[in-house]
Design a protein around this motif. Sequence first.
Motif, short mmCIF file in Angstrom:
data_model
loop_
_atom_site.label_atom_id
_atom_site.label_comp_id
_atom_site.label_asym_id
_atom_site.label_seq_id
_atom_site.Cartn_x
_atom_site.Cartn_y
_atom_site.Cartn_z
N ASN A 19 0.84 -1.20 0.00
CA ASN A 19 0.00 0.00 0.00
C ASN A 19 0.87 1.25 0.00
N HIS A 20 0.62 2.10 -0.97
CA HIS A 20 1.32 3.39 -1.03
C HIS A 20 0.32 4.45 -0.57
N THR A 21 0.48 4.90 0.67
CA THR A 21 -0.45 5.85 1.28
C THR A 21 -0.04 7.28 0.99
N ARG A 22 -0.99 8.07 0.51
CA ARG A 22 -0.77 9.51 0.33
C ARG A 22 -2.01 10.24 0.83
N ASP A 23 -1.83 11.09 1.82
CA ASP A 23 -2.97 11.82 2.38
C ASP A 23 -2.45 13.03 3.14
N ARG A 24 -3.36 13.82 3.68
CA ARG A 24 -2.96 14.99 4.45
C ARG A 24 -2.25 14.58 5.74
N HIS A 25 -2.63 13.43 6.29
CA HIS A 25 -1.99 12.91 7.50
C HIS A 25 -2.31 11.42 7.59
N PHE A 26 -1.51 10.70 8.39
CA PHE A 26 -1.76 9.28 8.58
C PHE A 26 -2.96 9.08 9.50
N LEU A 27 -3.51 7.86 9.49
CA LEU A 27 -4.64 7.54 10.35
C LEU A 27 -4.23 7.66 11.81
N LYS A 28 -5.05 8.35 12.56
CA LYS A 28 -4.78 8.52 13.99
C LYS A 28 -5.45 7.38 14.75
N ILE A 29 -4.93 6.17 14.51
CA ILE A 29 -5.53 4.96 15.09
C ILE A 29 -4.46 4.11 15.74
N MET A 72 1.20 3.14 15.92
CA MET A 72 0.53 4.29 15.31
C MET A 72 1.59 5.31 14.93
N TRP A 73 1.44 5.89 13.74
CA TRP A 73 2.27 7.02 13.33
C TRP A 73 1.39 8.27 13.43
N LEU A 74 1.70 9.13 14.38
CA LEU A 74 0.89 10.33 14.62
C LEU A 74 1.63 11.55 14.08
N ASN A 75 1.06 12.18 13.07
CA ASN A 75 1.71 13.35 12.48
C ASN A 75 1.70 14.54 13.43
N ASP A 76 2.64 15.46 13.19
CA ASP A 76 2.70 16.68 13.98
C ASP A 76 1.41 17.47 13.81
N PRO A 77 1.05 18.31 14.79
CA PRO A 77 -0.22 19.04 14.75
C PRO A 77 -0.45 19.83 13.47
N VAL A 78 0.60 20.34 12.84
CA VAL A 78 0.43 21.16 11.64
C VAL A 78 -0.24 20.39 10.52
N TYR A 79 -0.08 19.07 10.50
CA TYR A 79 -0.68 18.26 9.43
C TYR A 79 -2.20 18.16 9.56
N PHE A 80 -2.73 18.51 10.72
CA PHE A 80 -4.17 18.44 10.93
C PHE A 80 -4.85 19.80 10.76
N GLU A 81 -4.07 20.83 10.45
CA GLU A 81 -4.65 22.15 10.22
C GLU A 81 -5.32 22.18 8.84
N GLU A 82 -6.46 22.84 8.75
CA GLU A 82 -7.29 22.77 7.55
C GLU A 82 -6.61 23.30 6.29
N ASN A 83 -5.85 24.36 6.40
CA ASN A 83 -5.32 25.02 5.20
C ASN A 83 -3.88 24.65 4.88
N ASN A 84 -3.35 23.63 5.52
CA ASN A 84 -1.96 23.29 5.22
C ASN A 84 -1.88 22.52 3.90
N GLU A 85 -0.74 22.61 3.24
CA GLU A 85 -0.53 21.92 1.96
C GLU A 85 0.46 20.77 2.11
N LEU A 86 0.68 20.35 3.32
CA LEU A 86 1.61 19.25 3.57
C LEU A 86 0.97 17.91 3.21
N GLN A 87 1.80 16.91 3.02
CA GLN A 87 1.31 15.57 2.67
C GLN A 87 2.05 14.52 3.48
N ALA A 88 1.32 13.50 3.90
CA ALA A 88 1.91 12.35 4.58
C ALA A 88 1.89 11.18 3.62
N SER A 89 3.04 10.55 3.45
CA SER A 89 3.16 9.47 2.47
C SER A 89 4.04 8.36 3.03
#
Length: 288
Positions: A19-29, A72-89
């Motif tokens: 699986n090649h995951t690309r999203d705004r942030h990883f699953l917070k699970i 669990m891989w928990l991204n830094d808080p900035v990745y959960f901000e609505e207007n950020n253009e960052l990507q988690a892959s």
Amino acid sequence: MKLIKLDRQSHDDCSFTINHTRDRHFLKIWHYHPELELVLLLESTGTRFIGDSIAKFTPGELVLLGPNLPHMWLNDPVYFEENNELQASALAIHFKQDFLGADFFSRPEMRIPARLLQAAQRGLVFENIPQEILNQLKNLENLEAFERSLSLLQLLKELAMLDYTPLTSAGYLSEAYNTGAGNFDKVYEYLYKNFRESISLEDVAALIPMNPSAFSRLFSKFHKKSLMRYLNEIRIGYACRLLMEPHERVSEIGFASGYNSLSNFNRQFKKVTGKTPKEYAEIHSKLL
């Protein structure tokens, strides 16, 4: 945080998944699964939680997880901000140890990758990874099923020759997962789901079922620690994650982690980590 069992089984013409995951942030699970997982972090930063290990992660990190190891891989808080253009892959491969047959890795020719899979019970992070291995890993999903299996096998052999560091403390997961002794999987599931509640030796032994004294001896034999010590380490590991969140009060974290008094929480926390909750929070706040 609830521990969730995820389905990572293959549903196509291959006995393992890529699986090649690309999203705004990883699953917070906070989750686990019976498959081993080889994951290459391609983009994003944050904190990884693997068993009782808590550390920062950055792009280029390669980790191998054994079966049923919570993570669990928990991204830094900035990745959960609505207007950020960052990507988690990330690129993740999930496979069962018997994906090539029940006895495949017990053959003499497979002793090198077999040692790696055994070591992966504690979770491993690799060091000084050659670019050739990274390229081979990234190219796996472009191969046909037969070549893909051969390439994964070759990858495991090459990874076994690299330097790697175990992530969880010794004995975090019991060898009983491999031996099947006492259906310890039921015990782990119960502990992970209920560690914030009052748990007694009798409650846990009844899951097997076994006499409490006999169960206590068996548990200590596999873990080199008592059930209560093991339970405390789960609770303190959870508390460590909460302490890394801003504006969390130590007293509230203690109760949320399964302790009925602040003094007991402080005492058990220092016994496991060597620091008080306040000291731990101050140290990790400087890393965020």
